[in-house]
Write a protein that holds these residues in place. Structure first.
Motif, PDB file in Angstrom:
ATOM      1  N   ASP A  11       0.868  -1.167   0.000  1.00  0.00           N
ATOM      2  CA  ASP A  11       0.000   0.000   0.000  1.00  0.00           C
ATOM      3  C   ASP A  11       0.907   1.219   0.000  1.00  0.00           C
ATOM      4  OD1 ASP A  11      -2.415  -1.419   0.080  1.00  0.00           O
ATOM      5  OD2 ASP A  11      -2.261  -1.654   2.253  1.00  0.00           O
ATOM      6  N   VAL A  12       1.074   1.798  -1.170  1.00  0.00           N
ATOM      7  CA  VAL A  12       2.036   2.873  -1.351  1.00  0.00           C
ATOM      8  C   VAL A  12       1.513   4.164  -0.712  1.00  0.00           C
ATOM      9  CG1 VAL A  12       3.321   4.227  -3.038  1.00  0.00           C
ATOM     10  CG2 VAL A  12       2.784   1.835  -3.518  1.00  0.00           C
ATOM     11  N   PRO A  13       2.241   4.684   0.268  1.00  0.00           N
ATOM     12  CA  PRO A  13       1.840   5.952   0.870  1.00  0.00           C
ATOM     13  C   PRO A  13       2.344   7.113   0.010  1.00  0.00           C
ATOM     14  CG  PRO A  13       3.841   5.206   1.893  1.00  0.00           C
ATOM     15  CD  PRO A  13       3.436   4.141   0.892  1.00  0.00           C
ATOM     16  N   ALA A  14       1.895   8.306   0.299  1.00  0.00           N
ATOM     17  CA  ALA A  14       2.524   9.482  -0.289  1.00  0.00           C
ATOM     18  C   ALA A  14       3.965   9.509   0.196  1.00  0.00           C
ATOM     19  CB  ALA A  14       1.790  10.741   0.148  1.00  0.00           C
ATOM     20  N   LEU A  15       4.881   9.890  -0.664  1.00  0.00           N
ATOM     21  CA  LEU A  15       6.289   9.892  -0.260  1.00  0.00           C
ATOM     22  C   LEU A  15       6.492  10.724   0.997  1.00  0.00           C
ATOM     23  CD1 LEU A  15       9.195   9.028  -0.814  1.00  0.00           C
ATOM     24  CD2 LEU A  15       9.433  11.084  -2.215  1.00  0.00           C
ATOM     25  N   SER A  16       5.814  11.836   1.100  1.00  0.00           N
ATOM     26  CA  SER A  16       5.984  12.715   2.265  1.00  0.00           C
ATOM     27  C   SER A  16       5.523  12.060   3.564  1.00  0.00           C
ATOM     28  CB  SER A  16       5.229  14.024   2.058  1.00  0.00           C
ATOM     29  OG  SER A  16       3.840  13.770   1.923  1.00  0.00           O
ATOM     30  N   MET A  44      12.806  12.091  -9.148  1.00  0.00           N
ATOM     31  CA  MET A  44      13.540  11.889  -7.901  1.00  0.00           C
ATOM     32  C   MET A  44      13.033  12.881  -6.866  1.00  0.00           C
ATOM     33  SD  MET A  44      15.639  12.131  -5.444  1.00  0.00           S
ATOM     34  CE  MET A  44      17.182  12.091  -4.685  1.00  0.00           C
ATOM     35  N   ALA A  45      12.826  12.385  -5.657  1.00  0.00           N
ATOM     36  CA  ALA A  45      12.446  13.221  -4.517  1.00  0.00           C
ATOM     37  C   ALA A  45      13.068  12.603  -3.277  1.00  0.00           C
ATOM     38  CB  ALA A  45      10.929  13.282  -4.392  1.00  0.00           C
ATOM     39  N   ARG A  46      13.156  13.351  -2.246  1.00  0.00           N
ATOM     40  CA  ARG A  46      13.759  12.857  -1.008  1.00  0.00           C
ATOM     41  C   ARG A  46      12.684  12.318  -0.069  1.00  0.00           C
ATOM     42  NH1 ARG A  46      18.795  13.216  -1.860  1.00  0.00           N
ATOM     43  NH2 ARG A  46      19.716  15.110  -2.666  1.00  0.00           N
ATOM     44  N   PRO A  47      12.944  11.157   0.542  1.00  0.00           N
ATOM     45  CA  PRO A  47      12.008  10.645   1.558  1.00  0.00           C
ATOM     46  C   PRO A  47      12.125  11.495   2.818  1.00  0.00           C
ATOM     47  CG  PRO A  47      13.882   9.163   1.325  1.00  0.00           C
ATOM     48  CD  PRO A  47      14.051  10.232   0.285  1.00  0.00           C
ATOM     49  N   PRO A  48      11.140  11.412   3.700  1.00  0.00           N
ATOM     50  CA  PRO A  48      11.188  12.197   4.940  1.00  0.00           C
ATOM     51  C   PRO A  48      12.439  11.888   5.764  1.00  0.00           C
ATOM     52  CG  PRO A  48       9.032  11.187   4.657  1.00  0.00           C
ATOM     53  CD  PRO A  48       9.925  10.605   3.605  1.00  0.00           C
ATOM     54  N   ARG A  49      12.979  12.921   6.398  1.00  0.00           N
ATOM     55  CA  ARG A  49      14.170  12.747   7.238  1.00  0.00           C
ATOM     56  C   ARG A  49      13.924  11.744   8.353  1.00  0.00           C
ATOM     57  NH1 ARG A  49      18.327  16.848   7.052  1.00  0.00           N
ATOM     58  NH2 ARG A  49      17.790  18.370   5.455  1.00  0.00           N
ATOM     59  N   ALA A  50      12.712  11.747   8.905  1.00  0.00           N
ATOM     60  CA  ALA A  50      12.402  10.812   9.997  1.00  0.00           C
ATOM     61  C   ALA A  50      12.494   9.367   9.511  1.00  0.00           C
ATOM     62  CB  ALA A  50      11.013  11.100  10.564  1.00  0.00           C
ATOM     63  N   PHE A  51      12.058   9.106   8.281  1.00  0.00           N
ATOM     64  CA  PHE A  51      12.151   7.763   7.714  1.00  0.00           C
ATOM     65  C   PHE A  51      13.615   7.358   7.575  1.00  0.00           C
ATOM     66  CE2 PHE A  51      12.763   5.080   3.972  1.00  0.00           C
ATOM     67  CZ  PHE A  51      12.015   3.969   4.341  1.00  0.00           C
ATOM     68  N   GLY A  79      22.574  -8.516  -9.292  1.00  0.00           N
ATOM     69  CA  GLY A  79      23.491  -9.278 -10.143  1.00  0.00           C
ATOM     70  C   GLY A  79      24.846  -9.467  -9.474  1.00  0.00           C
ATOM     71  N   GLU A  80      25.188  -8.534  -8.602  1.00  0.00           N
ATOM     72  CA  GLU A  80      26.425  -8.626  -7.812  1.00  0.00           C
ATOM     73  C   GLU A  80      26.191  -9.374  -6.502  1.00  0.00           C
ATOM     74  OE1 GLU A  80      27.552  -4.556  -7.231  1.00  0.00           O
ATOM     75  OE2 GLU A  80      28.134  -4.302  -9.331  1.00  0.00           O
ATOM     76  N   GLU A  81      24.976  -9.935  -6.336  1.00  0.00           N
ATOM     77  CA  GLU A  81      24.570 -10.687  -5.157  1.00  0.00           C
ATOM     78  C   GLU A  81      24.577  -9.859  -3.876  1.00  0.00           C
ATOM     79  OE1 GLU A  81      26.384 -14.550  -4.935  1.00  0.00           O
ATOM     80  OE2 GLU A  81      25.885 -14.988  -7.008  1.00  0.00           O
ATOM     81  N   ARG A  82      24.330  -8.554  -4.011  1.00  0.00           N
ATOM     82  CA  ARG A  82      24.208  -7.693  -2.831  1.00  0.00           C
ATOM     83  C   ARG A  82      22.872  -7.981  -2.157  1.00  0.00           C
ATOM     84  NH1 ARG A  82      27.298  -2.875  -3.404  1.00  0.00           N
ATOM     85  NH2 ARG A  82      26.621  -2.476  -1.264  1.00  0.00           N
ATOM     86  N   TRP A  83      22.835  -7.915  -0.844  1.00  0.00           N
ATOM     87  CA  TRP A  83      21.633  -8.198  -0.052  1.00  0.00           C
ATOM     88  C   TRP A  83      20.922  -6.867   0.188  1.00  0.00           C
ATOM     89  CZ3 TRP A  83      19.456 -12.721   0.707  1.00  0.00           C
ATOM     90  CH2 TRP A  83      18.456 -12.857   1.663  1.00  0.00           C
ATOM     91  N   ILE A  84      20.050  -6.508  -0.750  1.00  0.00           N
ATOM     92  CA  ILE A  84      19.374  -5.212  -0.706  1.00  0.00           C
ATOM     93  C   ILE A  84      17.874  -5.423  -0.831  1.00  0.00           C
ATOM     94  CG2 ILE A  84      21.339  -3.961  -1.662  1.00  0.00           C
ATOM     95  CD1 ILE A  84      19.749  -3.943  -4.353  1.00  0.00           C
ATOM     96  N   ALA A  85      17.138  -4.361  -0.606  1.00  0.00           N
ATOM     97  CA  ALA A  85      15.680  -4.385  -0.765  1.00  0.00           C
ATOM     98  C   ALA A  85      15.284  -3.101  -1.493  1.00  0.00           C
ATOM     99  CB  ALA A  85      14.998  -4.473   0.593  1.00  0.00           C
ATOM    100  N   ALA A  86      14.075  -3.096  -2.032  1.00  0.00           N
ATOM    101  CA  ALA A  86      13.592  -1.916  -2.749  1.00  0.00           C
ATOM    102  C   ALA A  86      12.092  -1.728  -2.510  1.00  0.00           C
ATOM    103  CB  ALA A  86      13.854  -2.040  -4.241  1.00  0.00           C
ATOM    104  N   ALA A  87      11.710  -0.480  -2.420  1.00  0.00           N
ATOM    105  CA  ALA A  87      10.310  -0.099  -2.358  1.00  0.00           C
ATOM    106  C   ALA A  87      10.104   0.897  -3.497  1.00  0.00           C
ATOM    107  CB  ALA A  87       9.976   0.533  -1.013  1.00  0.00           C
ATOM    108  N   LEU A  88       9.378   0.467  -4.509  1.00  0.00           N
ATOM    109  CA  LEU A  88       9.214   1.277  -5.713  1.00  0.00           C
ATOM    110  C   LEU A  88       7.805   1.858  -5.774  1.00  0.00           C
ATOM    111  CD1 LEU A  88      10.898  -1.146  -8.262  1.00  0.00           C
ATOM    112  CD2 LEU A  88      11.971   0.660  -6.905  1.00  0.00           C
ATOM    113  N   MET A  89       7.723   3.168  -5.914  1.00  0.00           N
ATOM    114  CA  MET A  89       6.441   3.839  -6.063  1.00  0.00           C
ATOM    115  C   MET A  89       6.087   3.871  -7.539  1.00  0.00           C
ATOM    116  SD  MET A  89       6.699   6.821  -3.264  1.00  0.00           S
ATOM    117  CE  MET A  89       6.705   6.352  -1.534  1.00  0.00           C
ATOM    118  N   PRO A  90       4.801   3.857  -7.861  1.00  0.00           N
ATOM    119  CA  PRO A  90       4.407   3.854  -9.276  1.00  0.00           C
ATOM    120  C   PRO A  90       4.791   5.155  -9.971  1.00  0.00           C
ATOM    121  CG  PRO A  90       2.485   4.107  -7.855  1.00  0.00           C
ATOM    122  CD  PRO A  90       3.662   3.855  -6.957  1.00  0.00           C
ATOM    123  N   LEU A  91       4.943   5.081 -11.279  1.00  0.00           N
ATOM    124  CA  LEU A  91       5.339   6.243 -12.053  1.00  0.00           C
ATOM    125  C   LEU A  91       4.232   7.286 -12.164  1.00  0.00           C
ATOM    126  CD1 LEU A  91       7.251   4.452 -14.926  1.00  0.00           C
ATOM    127  CD2 LEU A  91       8.204   5.547 -12.889  1.00  0.00           C
TER     128      LEU A  91
END
Length: 93
Positions: A11-16, A44-51, A79-91
């Motif tokens: 459930d994608v919240p507003a970025l702010s 590109m936008a910045r996520p909240p500082r608190a986040f 591809g480099e086998e890094r242990w990462i995660a992503a949260a992608l907001m719709p375009l």
């Protein structure tokens, strides 16, 4: 949301309004991800500082970029086998 183990909708919240609880599924990874890519939609936008502060307090970095760039970065880093995660907001949000 993307993890090295699965893909799941969210459930994608507003970025702010993005909060640590919005990415709880990513935080449940064991071990914790090195960092989380935040795809901020069409631009590109910045996520909240608190986040960002809450994630860094857990030892997890945050990298924000538009969602297209985040998807490309995800592919390269996994591809480099890094242990990462992503949260992608719709375009179109």
């Amino acid at each position: 949301m993307l993890t090295p183990e699965r893909v799941e909708g969210w459930d994608v919240p507003a970025l702010s309004a993005l909060a640590e609880t919005d990415v709880a599924a990513l935080l449940a990874l064991d071990p914790a991800p090195e960092f989380v890519l935040i795809g901020t939609g069409a631009t590109m936008a910045r996520p909240p500082r608190a986040f960002v502060a809450a994630m860094e307090a857990r030892g997890i970095g945050v990298e924000a970029m538009d969602s297209r760039a985040a998807a490309r970065a995800w592919a390269v880093l996994r591809g480099e086998e890094r242990w990462i995660a992503a949260a992608l907001m719709p375009l179109d949000a």
